[in-house]
Write an enzyme that holds these catalytic residues in place. Structure first.
Site, PDB file in Angstrom:
ATOM      1  CG  LEU A  60      33.373  -6.140  -1.050  1.00 47.14           C
ATOM      2  CD1 LEU A  60      34.148  -4.982  -1.398  1.00 47.14           C
ATOM      3  CD2 LEU A  60      34.230  -7.216  -0.343  1.00 47.14           C
ATOM      4  CE  LYS A  73      19.564   0.308  13.203  1.00 53.98           C
ATOM      5  NZ  LYS A  73      20.370  -0.856  13.652  1.00 53.98           N
ATOM      6  N   GLY A 168      34.750 -10.894  12.508  1.00 54.10           N
ATOM      7  CA  GLY A 168      33.560 -10.323  13.025  1.00 54.10           C
ATOM      8  C   GLY A 168      32.869 -11.359  13.695  1.00 54.10           C
ATOM      9  N   GLY A 204      15.719 -12.361  24.688  1.00 53.43           N
ATOM     10  CA  GLY A 204      16.863 -11.503  24.799  1.00 53.43           C
ATOM     11  C   GLY A 204      16.248  -9.972  24.867  1.00 53.43           C
ATOM     12  N   GLY A 206      17.916  -7.169  24.570  1.00 54.44           N
ATOM     13  CA  GLY A 206      18.852  -6.197  24.059  1.00 54.44           C
ATOM     14  C   GLY A 206      18.520  -5.585  22.709  1.00 54.44           C
ATOM     15  CD  GLU A 227      17.340  -9.465  29.384  1.00 50.79           C
ATOM     16  OE1 GLU A 227      17.696  -9.391  28.086  1.00 50.79           O
ATOM     17  OE2 GLU A 227      18.330  -9.805  30.128  1.00 50.79           O
ATOM     18  CG  ASP A 336      31.235  -7.563  16.148  1.00 56.23           C
ATOM     19  OD1 ASP A 336      31.451  -6.576  16.520  1.00 56.23           O
ATOM     20  OD2 ASP A 336      30.238  -7.881  15.703  1.00 56.23           O
ATOM     21  CB  ALA A 344      29.283  -0.758  12.594  1.00 51.47           C
ATOM     22  CG  HIS A 468      14.122  27.942  21.079  1.00 49.25           C
ATOM     23  ND1 HIS A 468      13.726  26.991  21.983  1.00 49.25           N
ATOM     24  CD2 HIS A 468      13.330  28.730  20.601  1.00 49.25           C
ATOM     25  CE1 HIS A 468      12.411  27.274  22.169  1.00 49.25           C
ATOM     26  NE2 HIS A 468      11.988  28.313  21.395  1.00 49.25           N
TER      27      HIS A 468
HETATM   28  P1  FAD Z   1      31.518  -8.210  10.407  1.00 48.26           P
HETATM   29  O1  FAD Z   1      30.649  -7.145  10.094  1.00 48.26           O
HETATM   30  O2  FAD Z   1      30.999  -9.293  11.073  1.00 48.26           O
HETATM   31  O3  FAD Z   1      32.364  -8.728   9.180  1.00 48.26           O
HETATM   32  C1  FAD Z   1      33.249  -9.634   9.151  1.00 48.26           C
HETATM   33  C2  FAD Z   1      33.417 -10.283   7.954  1.00 48.26           C
HETATM   34  O4  FAD Z   1      34.305 -11.136   7.880  1.00 48.26           O
HETATM   35  C3  FAD Z   1      31.877 -11.072   7.288  1.00 48.26           C
HETATM   36  O5  FAD Z   1      31.735 -10.284   5.834  1.00 48.26           O
HETATM   37  C4  FAD Z   1      32.419 -12.393   7.118  1.00 48.26           C
HETATM   38  O6  FAD Z   1      31.867 -12.973   5.770  1.00 48.26           O
HETATM   39  C5  FAD Z   1      33.821 -12.227   6.898  1.00 48.26           C
HETATM   40  N1  FAD Z   1      34.686 -13.436   7.229  1.00 48.26           N
HETATM   41  C6  FAD Z   1      34.750 -14.221   8.325  1.00 48.26           C
HETATM   42  N2  FAD Z   1      35.623 -15.162   8.059  1.00 48.26           N
HETATM   43  C7  FAD Z   1      36.348 -15.174   6.898  1.00 48.26           C
HETATM   44  C8  FAD Z   1      37.094 -15.795   6.493  1.00 48.26           C
HETATM   45  N3  FAD Z   1      38.097 -16.792   7.041  1.00 48.26           N
HETATM   46  N4  FAD Z   1      37.815 -15.169   5.100  1.00 48.26           N
HETATM   47  C9  FAD Z   1      36.922 -14.259   4.601  1.00 48.26           C
HETATM   48  N5  FAD Z   1      36.053 -13.441   4.961  1.00 48.26           N
HETATM   49  C10 FAD Z   1      35.616 -13.978   6.452  1.00 48.26           C
HETATM   50  N6  FAD Z   1      26.528  -2.121  15.156  1.00 48.26           N
HETATM   51  C11 FAD Z   1      26.351  -0.878  15.226  1.00 48.26           C
HETATM   52  O7  FAD Z   1      27.414   0.043  15.492  1.00 48.26           O
HETATM   53  N7  FAD Z   1      25.171  -0.185  14.894  1.00 48.26           N
HETATM   54  C12 FAD Z   1      24.149  -0.629  14.433  1.00 48.26           C
HETATM   55  O8  FAD Z   1      22.892  -0.167  14.214  1.00 48.26           O
HETATM   56  C13 FAD Z   1      24.155  -2.394  14.553  1.00 48.26           C
HETATM   57  N8  FAD Z   1      22.970  -2.824  14.023  1.00 48.26           N
HETATM   58  C14 FAD Z   1      23.107  -4.298  14.090  1.00 48.26           C
HETATM   59  C15 FAD Z   1      21.793  -4.996  13.761  1.00 48.26           C
HETATM   60  C16 FAD Z   1      22.097  -6.296  13.393  1.00 48.26           C
HETATM   61  C17 FAD Z   1      20.867  -7.025  13.191  1.00 48.26           C
HETATM   62  C18 FAD Z   1      23.145  -6.947  13.881  1.00 48.26           C
HETATM   63  C19 FAD Z   1      23.300  -8.522  13.787  1.00 48.26           C
HETATM   64  C20 FAD Z   1      24.370  -6.356  14.164  1.00 48.26           C
HETATM   65  C21 FAD Z   1      24.412  -4.852  14.261  1.00 48.26           C
HETATM   66  N9  FAD Z   1      25.153  -4.154  14.657  1.00 48.26           N
HETATM   67  C22 FAD Z   1      25.210  -2.742  14.721  1.00 48.26           C
HETATM   68  C23 FAD Z   1      26.678  -4.778  14.925  1.00 48.26           C
HETATM   69  C24 FAD Z   1      27.653  -4.788  14.047  1.00 48.26           C
HETATM   70  O9  FAD Z   1      27.280  -5.363  12.649  1.00 48.26           O
HETATM   71  C25 FAD Z   1      29.108  -5.207  13.972  1.00 48.26           C
HETATM   72  O10 FAD Z   1      29.538  -4.708  15.245  1.00 48.26           O
HETATM   73  C26 FAD Z   1      29.838  -5.253  12.891  1.00 48.26           C
HETATM   74  O11 FAD Z   1      29.291  -5.536  11.644  1.00 48.26           O
HETATM   75  C27 FAD Z   1      31.209  -5.663  13.212  1.00 48.26           C
HETATM   76  O12 FAD Z   1      32.316  -5.455  12.281  1.00 48.26           O
HETATM   77  P2  FAD Z   1      33.308  -6.468  11.841  1.00 48.26           P
HETATM   78  O13 FAD Z   1      34.130  -5.578  10.797  1.00 48.26           O
HETATM   79  O14 FAD Z   1      34.122  -6.718  13.205  1.00 48.26           O
HETATM   80  O15 FAD Z   1      32.928  -7.853  11.434  1.00 48.26           O
HETATM   81  P1  NAD Z   2      22.641  -8.072  23.421  1.00 49.80           P
HETATM   82  O1  NAD Z   2      23.899  -8.368  24.440  1.00 49.80           O
HETATM   83  O2  NAD Z   2      22.540  -6.638  23.424  1.00 49.80           O
HETATM   84  O3  NAD Z   2      21.589  -8.491  24.171  1.00 49.80           O
HETATM   85  C1  NAD Z   2      21.063  -9.943  24.485  1.00 49.80           C
HETATM   86  C2  NAD Z   2      20.099  -9.926  25.753  1.00 49.80           C
HETATM   87  O4  NAD Z   2      19.865 -11.534  25.841  1.00 49.80           O
HETATM   88  C3  NAD Z   2      20.935  -9.443  27.115  1.00 49.80           C
HETATM   89  O5  NAD Z   2      20.089  -8.521  27.632  1.00 49.80           O
HETATM   90  C4  NAD Z   2      20.933 -10.833  27.777  1.00 49.80           C
HETATM   91  O6  NAD Z   2      20.796 -10.844  29.339  1.00 49.80           O
HETATM   92  C5  NAD Z   2      19.805 -11.637  27.239  1.00 49.80           C
HETATM   93  N1  NAD Z   2      19.912 -13.169  27.408  1.00 49.80           N
HETATM   94  C6  NAD Z   2      20.926 -13.948  27.480  1.00 49.80           C
HETATM   95  N2  NAD Z   2      20.813 -15.081  27.403  1.00 49.80           N
HETATM   96  C7  NAD Z   2      19.514 -15.227  27.753  1.00 49.80           C
HETATM   97  C8  NAD Z   2      18.365 -16.357  28.321  1.00 49.80           C
HETATM   98  N3  NAD Z   2      18.871 -17.416  28.400  1.00 49.80           N
HETATM   99  N4  NAD Z   2      17.130 -15.932  28.390  1.00 49.80           N
HETATM  100  C9  NAD Z   2      16.796 -14.767  28.308  1.00 49.80           C
HETATM  101  N5  NAD Z   2      17.395 -13.708  28.045  1.00 49.80           N
HETATM  102  C10 NAD Z   2      18.648 -13.740  27.752  1.00 49.80           C
HETATM  103  O7  NAD Z   2      22.769  -9.027  22.235  1.00 49.80           O
HETATM  104  P2  NAD Z   2      21.883  -8.668  20.968  1.00 49.80           P
HETATM  105  O8  NAD Z   2      20.805  -8.073  21.035  1.00 49.80           O
HETATM  106  O9  NAD Z   2      21.781 -10.281  20.540  1.00 49.80           O
HETATM  107  O10 NAD Z   2      23.010  -7.910  19.995  1.00 49.80           O
HETATM  108  C11 NAD Z   2      24.232  -8.691  19.550  1.00 49.80           C
HETATM  109  C12 NAD Z   2      25.521  -7.601  19.437  1.00 49.80           C
HETATM  110  O11 NAD Z   2      24.977  -6.857  18.276  1.00 49.80           O
HETATM  111  C13 NAD Z   2      25.431  -6.522  20.540  1.00 49.80           C
HETATM  112  O12 NAD Z   2      26.540  -6.699  21.257  1.00 49.80           O
HETATM  113  C14 NAD Z   2      25.128  -5.175  20.167  1.00 49.80           C
HETATM  114  O13 NAD Z   2      26.205  -4.454  20.384  1.00 49.80           O
HETATM  115  C15 NAD Z   2      25.228  -5.599  18.469  1.00 49.80           C
HETATM  116  N6  NAD Z   2      23.958  -4.794  17.810  1.00 49.80           N
HETATM  117  C16 NAD Z   2      24.039  -3.321  17.986  1.00 49.80           C
HETATM  118  C17 NAD Z   2      23.004  -2.642  17.533  1.00 49.80           C
HETATM  119  C18 NAD Z   2      23.226  -1.039  17.515  1.00 49.80           C
HETATM  120  O14 NAD Z   2      24.272  -0.402  17.931  1.00 49.80           O
HETATM  121  N7  NAD Z   2      21.858  -0.745  17.516  1.00 49.80           N
HETATM  122  C19 NAD Z   2      21.872  -3.063  17.035  1.00 49.80           C
HETATM  123  C20 NAD Z   2      22.073  -4.729  16.832  1.00 49.80           C
HETATM  124  C21 NAD Z   2      22.797  -5.269  17.217  1.00 49.80           C
END
Ligand code: FAD
Ligand code: NAD
Length: 490
Positions: A60, A73, A168, A204, A206, A227, A336, A344, A468
């Protein structure tokens, strides 16, 4: 609801109508166990709803716990310790005799155990809150019935009074890129590499590109970020991107902003990335790994949304109204898979909102006050409007900025990069946006969110006594600086 199967059609030897076991019926069925889904399930359990959670994977927690927030992290923290030990401790008078070494294998194993513990915690919380967990792909067979197809074993169909879609997102790519998951990778593979790349090319600039880029940069990789826009972290206040670029360049990052990637090819261990500027200048980079981090796409595959009649928009997101209700009244969607920031904590708030609404409560989310954080070091954190947004909306604002280098606490820990910037209304003094880059920004932003939730003025923050020496004093000083530049220490 009772379910009957006409067995006689299948096997004439059993020419009778056999009553199947009663189909399980739930008040709320949640599909997807990420932070949106599992938090919704807990709240539903707390409020006394009969609740089911369907997750296709064996653990989960969704993206966040398994391949997102938590593992990234964990690796950021481990690589930060290594960097401190190998580069910064000496300045604190700590001498390490011999070479500081790391084991990537152990770092990845520690990350895996953090993930395992965290996912197990969610499983425990499901039991505690009496949520029935089903493992398998959930798909609609009607607007009120969901079939669960496990990897192995029998399918099962359950009845739902209300369903919450929380499926998601998955990594997005570009149409001409083949992600081979070996050398051309997404964040999922980058969280479990077997070796440190020599040259990691990140597409990217981002959040993912910078966080995971910093992990491998600290471990010795050359990291080049390509980027498309003219700044990294382009959706945040531009001042943050400028400062982060400066600091990360000092740490060894190479940035190619304003470059659109056009081609990514792999030959053996070499990946070649070609990009062009708007003036047509070509950039060719060669590396051993390429991380594609150009965003994420909503995930609805396998859900059979058509059968339920649930509509999606042109970007594949489930369409919802302000109550997170889809066009089918008993089906909701969160996280998402719907519009808004892919974060999250946003997904969690939405999960709680839907369930509390179903309980007759009147919850509320202010989407303007969902903080965004980048967990690089220095950390970056923002809430509210950026200068660019205020300008675009024609809203007048005043600025107060305070640099960490003027702060005793920052000098004590040698974390002097960055600043706090507060944007406030020039007439009413209400805080419109807070943008922080610096040590501990991720935790400090909570003060700004709280202040803005209560519609504080900059003067309100400036009058609050801050301990402080702390990093949070920079928030007070920036608030003071919004009016007649009253900051005390600059
Ligand atoms: P998800 O976490 O994507 O969960 C969806 C779940 O649904 C999955 O487990 C999937 O298997 C399940 N599912 C899909 N379809 C089905 C189905 N038909 N039947 C049953 N199960 C299904 N966000 C932050 O806020 N802080 C961060 O530091 C951060 N770091 C990140 C780092 C990375 C590398 C990545 C990739 C993302 C990060 N994010 C971060 C983004 C964050 O992970 C997502 O915004 C968040 O997980 C979204 O939550 P969710 O519940 O919408 O979907
Ligand atoms: P992002 O949207 O943060 O960054 C993607 C970047 O790729 C953008 O700056 C965009 O301009 C660039 N890009 C797009 N097309 C391109 C191209 N053809 N050539 C070069 N650059 C290009 O997306 P991400 O970093 O993949 O993260 C995905 C999602 O996951 C984000 O929405 C983010 O909110 C979430 N996430 C959050 C955290 C956090 O909260 N700390 C950490 C990781 C991921």
């Amino acid at each position: 609801m009772k379910n009957y199967l006409q067995i006689s059609i299948i096997n004439p030897n059993f020419a009778f109508q056999k009553k199947l076991s009663n189909m399980k019926t739930y008040d709320i069925v949640i599909i997807g166990s990420g932070p949106g889904g599992y938090v919704a399930a807990i709240r539903a359990g707390q409020l006394g709803f009969k609740t089911a959670l369907i997750e296709k994977y064996n653990t989960l927690g969704g993206t966040c716990l398994n391949v997102g927030c938590i593992p990234s992290k964990a690796l950021l923290d481990s690589s930060h310790h290594y960097e401190d030990a190998s580069k910064h401790l000496e300045a604190h008078g700590i001498e390490i005799t011999g070479k500081v070494k790391f084991s990537l294998e152990k770092m990845i194993a520690r990350k895996a155990s953090v993930v395992e513990q965290t996912c197990a915690g969610v499983k425990f919380l499901m039991e505690k809150n009496k949520v029935d967990v089903f493992t398998g792909v959930g798909s609609f067979v009607s607007p009120t019935q969901i079939k669960i197809t496990p990897n192995k074993g029998k399918t099962e169909t359950i009845e739902a009074k209300h369903t919450i879609i929380a499926t998601g997102s998955k990594p997005a790519s570009l149409p001409f890129i083949t992600v081979d998951k070996e050398r051309i990778i997404t964040s999922t593979e980058a969280l479990q590499l077997k070796e440190v790349p020599e040259h990691l090319i990140v597409i990217g600039g981002g959040v993912i590109g910078l966080e995971l880029g910093q992990v491998y940069s600290r471990l010795g990789a050359k990291v080049s970020v390509v980027e498309y826009t003219d700044s990294i972290i382009p959706t945040m206040d531009r001042g943050l991107g400028r400062e982060l670029t400066k600091v990360l360049k000092k740490q060894g990052f190479a940035f190619y902003t304003g470059h659109q990637v056009k081609e990514v090819t792999r030959k053996g261990k070499t990946v070649t990335v070609k990009a062009t500027t708007s003036k047509g200048e070509e950039l060719i980079l060669k590396g051993d790994y390429c991380l594609v981090a150009v965003g994420r796409r909503p995930y609805t595959e396998g859900l059979n949304l058509e059968v339920a009649g649930v509509q999606k928009d042109e970007r594949g997101r489930v369409i919802v109204n302000d109550h997170l209700q889809t066009n089918v009244p008993n089906i909701y969607a969160i996280g998402d898979v719907v519009r808004g920031a892919m974060l999250a904590h946003k997904a969690e708030e939405e999960g709680v909102l839907v369930v509390e609404q179903l309980a007759g409560q009147k919850p509320h989310i202010d989407y303007n006050l969902i903080p965004g954080v980048v967990y690089t070091w220095p950390e970056v954190a923002s809430v509210g409007k950026s200068e660019e947004q205020l300008k675009a909306d024609g809203i007048a604002y005043k600025v107060g900025q305070f640099a960490f280098r003027a702060l005793g606490r920052a000098r004590a820990s040698m974390d002097t990069d960055g600043f706090v910037k507060i944007l406030a209304d020039p007439q009413t003094d209400e805080v419109l946006g807070v943008h922080i880059i610096g040590a501990r920004a991720a935790d400090m932003i909570a003060e700004a969110v709280t202040a803005m939730e209560f519609r504080a003025s900059a003067e309100d923050i400036a009058r609050i006594c801050h301990a402080h020496p702390t990093f949070t004093e920079a928030i007070k000083e920036a608030a003071l600086a919004t009016t007649e530049n009253r900051a005390i220490h600059s």
